[in-house]
Design an enzyme around this catalytic site. Structure first.
Site, mmCIF file in Angstrom:
data_model
loop_
_atom_site.group_PDB
_atom_site.id
_atom_site.type_symbol
_atom_site.label_atom_id
_atom_site.label_comp_id
_atom_site.label_asym_id
_atom_site.label_seq_id
_atom_site.Cartn_x
_atom_site.Cartn_y
_atom_site.Cartn_z
ATOM 1 N N CYS A 1 0.887 -1.173 0.000
ATOM 2 C CA CYS A 1 0.000 0.000 0.000
ATOM 3 C C CYS A 1 0.920 1.217 0.000
ATOM 4 O O CYS A 1 1.701 1.403 0.943
ATOM 5 C CB CYS A 1 -0.894 -0.009 1.236
ATOM 6 S SG CYS A 1 -1.943 1.444 1.380
ATOM 7 N N CYS B 1 -4.614 6.749 -4.026
ATOM 8 C CA CYS B 1 -4.104 5.375 -4.034
ATOM 9 C C CYS B 1 -2.652 5.437 -4.503
ATOM 10 O O CYS B 1 -2.396 5.720 -5.678
ATOM 11 C CB CYS B 1 -4.949 4.502 -4.961
ATOM 12 S SG CYS B 1 -4.327 2.815 -5.106
#
Ligand SMILES: N[C@H](CCC[C@H](N)C(=O)O)C(=O)O
Length: 281
Positions: free
Chosen positions: A76, A211
């Protein structure tokens, strides 16, 4: 059991942060508990949960990342910046720049003088231009790359009015990406080194405000398609602009970096059994 947690945000992509350096939390980090903690109405509310764990041989720590639905993912990008800031705060910043293991590989974090954090990402893989048949598009050709997790990328004239849940979920669950599925990114080119991006995330099953691995995927595919030079800036839905750096030799990318913010929002305690006893004052 009372869990002490911290809440952080990486450009609007937000996370529950927990200190699991002694691994005492591991029995509680099941998908159901994580989903409950990330629930925005019945829990703390977050796109995901990040746990600091002991290194297993490489780096200073191990980073574990779980999506809001409780699924564990290999990496991530926004979370890695928050992880670096959190891990550094846990050790009073004594470590300086840090490195940590993820399921995608070793990640390095550099603390910039302006407060931003630069993450050195793993080498991207599986780059595919026009990954779907010419008659199978989502308003435009679909491309793919894995920047630690899988990302489909579509370039459009504008992303302002896009129905991102419809377009995003079509790609997320497309048979071409099964069984793991993919995240879905949609970008407009503002100028050769500046994009606007929106992302539908696997495991959140909705648009997120940023993101990190998705903006990286989008920047690299843009460079592959247009020869745009490094760095590439991206405006994200949460309002921040982040920067992707890279070296390129044809379709091979190295020295990929993601630079952006990581902010503490609050800390607290939550009863893992769900029933909170209000202390009588
Ligand atoms: N939802 C992603 C992982 C988190 C990616 C994103 N939050 C980032 O900042 O890179 C997946 O399941 O592949």
């Amino acid at each position: 059991m009372l869990l002490h947690f911290y809440k952080m945000t990486g450009a609007g992509n937000d996370f529950v942060m927990v200190d699991n350096r002694d691994l005492s939390l591991t029995p509680h980090l099941d998908a159901e508990t994580i989903e409950a903690l990330c629930n925005r109405r019945f829990g703390i509310g977050a796109d995901g949960l990040l746990a600091v764990e002991p290194s297993r041989g490489q780096g200073d720590y191990r980073m574990r990342y779980y999506n809001a639905d409780g699924s564990e993912a290999d990496m991530c990008g926004n979370g890695a910046r928050c992880f670096a800031a959190f891990a550094s705060a846990l050790t009073d910043g004594d470590l300086g720049d840090i490195s940590f293991e993820t399921a995608a590989g070793l990640i390095r974090a550099r603390f910039e003088d302006d407060g931003n954090i630069t993450i050195s990402l793993t080498t991207p893989k599986d780059l595919q231009i026009n990954v779907l048949p010419a008659d199978d598009t989502v308003l435009a050709p679909v491309h793919f790359i894995n920047t630690g997790v899988p990302h489909a990328v579509v370039f459009l004239p504008s992303v302002e009015d896009l129905d991102i849940v419809e377009a995003g979920s079509y790609l997320r669950y497309h048979k071409a990406f099964s069984p793991a599925g993919t995240n879905a990114n949609f970008a407009a080119i503002l100028n050769p080194q500046h994009l606007q991006i929106r992302t539908y995330e696997r495991g959140i099953e909705d648009e997120t405000l940023a993101c990190g691995t998705g903006m990286t995927a989008t920047a690299l595919l843009h460079a592959a398609l247009t020869d745009a030079p490094s760095p590439i800036k991206l405006d994200v839905a949460g309002g921040d602009t982040l920067s992707i750096g890279f070296k390129r030799d044809g379709l091979n990318f190295t020295d990929v970096t993601l630079t952006g913010p990581a902010l503490f929002v609050f800390e607290g305690d939550i009863e893992l059994t769900g029933e909170i006893e209000l202390e009588q004052h």
